[in-house]
Design a protein around this motif. Structure first.
Motif, mmCIF file in Angstrom:
data_model
loop_
_atom_site.group_PDB
_atom_site.id
_atom_site.type_symbol
_atom_site.label_atom_id
_atom_site.label_comp_id
_atom_site.label_asym_id
_atom_site.label_seq_id
_atom_site.Cartn_x
_atom_site.Cartn_y
_atom_site.Cartn_z
ATOM 1 N N TYR A 10 -1.432 12.897 -2.691
ATOM 2 C CA TYR A 10 -1.523 11.442 -2.598
ATOM 3 C C TYR A 10 -0.512 10.869 -1.602
ATOM 4 C CZ TYR A 10 -1.058 6.540 -3.919
ATOM 5 O OH TYR A 10 -0.977 5.173 -3.880
ATOM 6 N N GLU A 11 0.719 11.388 -1.627
ATOM 7 C CA GLU A 11 1.742 10.862 -0.719
ATOM 8 C C GLU A 11 1.354 11.070 0.744
ATOM 9 O OE1 GLU A 11 4.255 8.985 -1.564
ATOM 10 O OE2 GLU A 11 3.566 9.140 -3.630
ATOM 11 N N ARG A 12 0.681 12.185 1.032
ATOM 12 C CA ARG A 12 0.216 12.445 2.391
ATOM 13 C C ARG A 12 -0.861 11.433 2.788
ATOM 14 N NH1 ARG A 12 1.421 14.703 7.315
ATOM 15 N NH2 ARG A 12 -0.373 15.717 8.271
ATOM 16 N N ILE A 13 -1.742 11.113 1.863
ATOM 17 C CA ILE A 13 -2.784 10.120 2.134
ATOM 18 C C ILE A 13 -2.156 8.757 2.360
ATOM 19 C CG2 ILE A 13 -4.690 8.834 1.075
ATOM 20 C CD1 ILE A 13 -5.579 11.454 -0.217
ATOM 21 N N ARG A 14 -1.242 8.372 1.483
ATOM 22 C CA ARG A 14 -0.673 7.019 1.543
ATOM 23 C C ARG A 14 0.222 6.820 2.760
ATOM 24 N NH1 ARG A 14 2.888 3.107 0.161
ATOM 25 N NH2 ARG A 14 2.203 1.523 -1.339
ATOM 26 N N ASN A 15 1.028 7.822 3.068
ATOM 27 C CA ASN A 15 2.053 7.637 4.096
ATOM 28 C C ASN A 15 1.641 8.119 5.480
ATOM 29 O OD1 ASN A 15 3.792 6.592 2.112
ATOM 30 N ND2 ASN A 15 4.513 8.641 1.578
ATOM 31 N N HIS A 16 0.586 8.909 5.561
ATOM 32 C CA HIS A 16 0.174 9.439 6.861
ATOM 33 C C HIS A 16 -1.222 8.957 7.266
ATOM 34 C CE1 HIS A 16 -0.122 12.091 10.299
ATOM 35 N NE2 HIS A 16 -1.209 12.677 9.805
ATOM 36 N N TYR A 17 -2.215 9.249 6.425
ATOM 37 C CA TYR A 17 -3.587 8.961 6.830
ATOM 38 C C TYR A 17 -3.932 7.475 6.753
ATOM 39 C CZ TYR A 17 -4.415 13.963 7.036
ATOM 40 O OH TYR A 17 -4.353 15.294 7.374
ATOM 41 N N VAL A 18 -3.447 6.774 5.745
ATOM 42 C CA VAL A 18 -3.739 5.341 5.658
ATOM 43 C C VAL A 18 -3.175 4.590 6.868
ATOM 44 C CG1 VAL A 18 -3.247 3.208 4.388
ATOM 45 C CG2 VAL A 18 -4.090 5.213 3.170
ATOM 46 N N PRO A 19 -1.881 4.757 7.233
ATOM 47 C CA PRO A 19 -1.386 4.055 8.424
ATOM 48 C C PRO A 19 -2.134 4.450 9.699
ATOM 49 C CG PRO A 19 0.450 4.879 7.105
ATOM 50 C CD PRO A 19 -0.798 5.479 6.532
ATOM 51 N N ALA A 20 -2.546 5.717 9.801
ATOM 52 C CA ALA A 20 -3.282 6.144 10.997
ATOM 53 C C ALA A 20 -4.619 5.440 11.089
ATOM 54 C CB ALA A 20 -3.469 7.663 10.971
ATOM 55 N N LEU A 21 -5.363 5.391 9.982
ATOM 56 C CA LEU A 21 -6.663 4.718 10.003
ATOM 57 C C LEU A 21 -6.508 3.220 10.228
ATOM 58 C CD1 LEU A 21 -7.687 7.481 9.018
ATOM 59 C CD2 LEU A 21 -9.292 6.237 7.543
ATOM 60 N N GLU A 22 -5.444 2.634 9.671
ATOM 61 C CA GLU A 22 -5.202 1.209 9.914
ATOM 62 C C GLU A 22 -4.995 0.944 11.398
ATOM 63 O OE1 GLU A 22 -1.857 0.603 7.269
ATOM 64 O OE2 GLU A 22 -3.068 -0.756 6.048
#
Length: 511
Positions: free
Chosen positions: A215-227
């Motif tokens: 989850y931390e990888r999704i929240r801190n890496h992939y979410v900002p990238a997609l944003e």
């Protein structure tokens, strides 16, 4: 606006210079001027580098002082600039329905207008359900949408396990928040939209596609990238008129370099989703197509971006509205406090939850307009038997946002409540009416006609789970009384759902 083909441009030019209405029939839209200095209208009626971040103001400009006009003229406007195809903007639900219904791959039907989605195509691909038209769109629909269909998602023999994984994901996230905010402590102030984005992406990637990303990888890496990629899509559509793909842009500025890194992360996430296919993990076990991964790639990108846009928008708006309407929030809590199984049957029985979600989609639709284009001189006919001839090449904006906010369509005289109020009870009144009135009142929250949103059923399930779980555990109070929108690819609350969370009496979220 692209120039018309030379022959058609020359043929139409005299009429345009004489300011003749290019439309015919019972519904004659009213022309608006390109420039109107000192008129007081919000902005120019087209996107440009200084206003493209406020698309709702651009739509509002088309109806400046329109309510002084008779119906249906007040709801149908057009812009006609010499040398360019006309632009029709409509907030008339009957016209929206007629055009959406007559959209498809047959000769003479309306296409999806690709002009407002060129940035999306450059970021995700041209062979997607969002961009393709004609036979390519039909091919993509057949190829990519079966896993999202109700008949697939809600198969009794496997739905329970699938829904339980969704519920477990939501429960874990909320329990983490709860541990940081024990009963009796001061209210926790938080922006829920940030949490919703991560949960929605986690549910899609891990539960739906069967991956196992922390989850931390999704929240801190992939979410900002997609944003960042999504933000680039918006500016790229307006500013990048030459159509240069991101990978061809030199990384000379920090912004371009960061966007390229974000696009690489987006590709990495797409690879992870596709990598689960050979192992039949998640919903891949229901996907029986022999199509190669490369044929699915573009639509996987669209689905991932959609988790951060349309689905996040839907859940964020629902919680933002409930945080400002404590009576509705408490009525919903009373209905769902004992629900631990979000099966299709349970969701059907949770009537007030359905009203809350319907009212959310009506008042604050994620996709605030649908673009269409006339592929021929086309007559449409509404259910009221009124007709309009739309000229070949016309760009059409089906303005759902303003249609759903107007008193003529959703106000006191029609539903018993003001159109701009959040009132889930209006759906009880609608349900008690005759079938004809029910059929007439469409919020278009998932589109309409052949090109309705393929993620409708998955989105309904995800949002019901998130909203239900949050309301069961916390009482929400909005920090800002006003609930203003911001719009880009989709709409979201301007304050990112900034709320105080008040812990309710301890209750299990899931068994």
């Amino acid at each position: 606006m692209p120039l018309m083909p030379l022959f058609r441009r020359l043929k139409r030019l005299p009429s345009q210079l004489l300011r003749r209405n290019p439309f015919q029939g019972d519904i004659l839209p009213r022309r608006i001027p390109l420039l109107a200095p000192f008129s007081g209208r919000p902005t120019l009626p087209f996107p440009h580098p200084w206003n493209y971040r406020e698309p709702l103001r651009i739509l509002e400009t088309f109806y400046w002082n329109a309510d002084a006009d008779p119906i249906p003229q007040r709801h149908n406007r057009y812009l006609d600039v010499p040398g360019f195809p006309p632009v029709l903007v409509t907030r008339d639900p009957l016209v929206i329905r007629a055009i959406a219904t007559d959209t498809g791959d047959k000769p003479g039907q309306f296409d999806r207008d690709t002009m407002p989605t060129q940035g999306i195509a450059r970021a995700t691909g041209t062979d997607t359900l969002l961009y393709a038209n004609g036979s390519e769109w039909k091919k993509q629909k057949k190829l990519s949408t079966p896993p999202f269909a109700r008949t697939t998602l809600f198969q009794p023999e496997y739905f329970h396990d699938f829904e339980a994984t969704f519920r477990h994901t939501v429960s874990q996230r909320l329990e983490t928040m709860d541990r940081n905010h024990p009963a009796g402590s001061p209210p926790l102030r938080i922006r829920l939209e940030d949490e919703i984005k991560a949960v929605m992406l986690e549910m899609l990637v891990n539960n739906f596609f069967g991956a196992d990303i922390p989850y931390e990888r999704i929240r801190n890496h992939y979410v900002p990238a997609l944003e960042r990629v999504i933000g680039h899509i918006v500016s790229d559509t307006v500013i990048n008129k030459v159509g240069i793909p991101l990978h061809c842009m030199p990384g000379l500025t920090r912004g371009i370099a960061q966007t390229k890194a974000a696009q690489a992360a987006f590709e990495d996430l797409t690879n992870i989703a596709l990598a689960q296919r050979p192992h039949a993990r998640g919903l891949w076990k229901q996907f029986e197509s022999e199509a190669p991964d490369v044929a699915l790639r573009s639509n996987i990108r669209v689905f991932l971006a959609g988790a951060l846009e349309a689905t996040t928008s839907y859940a964020s708006w629902a919680l933002a509205h409930l945080a400002r309407h404590p009576e509705a929030q408490e009525r919903l809590f009373a209905e769902i406090k004992d629900i631990n199984d979000y099966s299709p049957q349970t969701l059907d029985q949770a009537k007030y939850l359905g009203h809350v979600l319907n009212e959310t989609l009506r008042l604050s639709p994620s996709l605030y307009f649908f673009p269409r284009r006339a592929t021929a001189d086309t007559w449409i006919e509404t259910t009221a038997k009124q007709r309009m001839l739309i000229p070949d090449g016309t760009h059409i904006l089906l303005d759902v946002w303003n249609a759903n906010h107007h008193e003529d369509h959703w106000g006191v005289g029609v539903t018993g409540y003001p159109a701009r109020d959040f009132a889930p009870e209006r759906w009880e009144k609608i349900a008690s009416g005759d079938r004809a009135s029910q059929d007439r009142l469409l919020h278009f929250g998932f589109g309409h006609g052949p090109r309705f949103c393929p993620g409708k059923h998955l989105g309904q399930l995800e949002v019901a789970l998130v909203v239900g779980a949050v309301v069961k555990l916390f009482r929400l109070t909005a920090i800002n009384p006003d609930n203003q929108p911001r719009a880009g690819v989709s709409t979201k609350p301007r304050d990112a759902v900034e709320v105080e969370l008040h812990r309710r009496t301890p209750l299990p979220i899931a068994p």
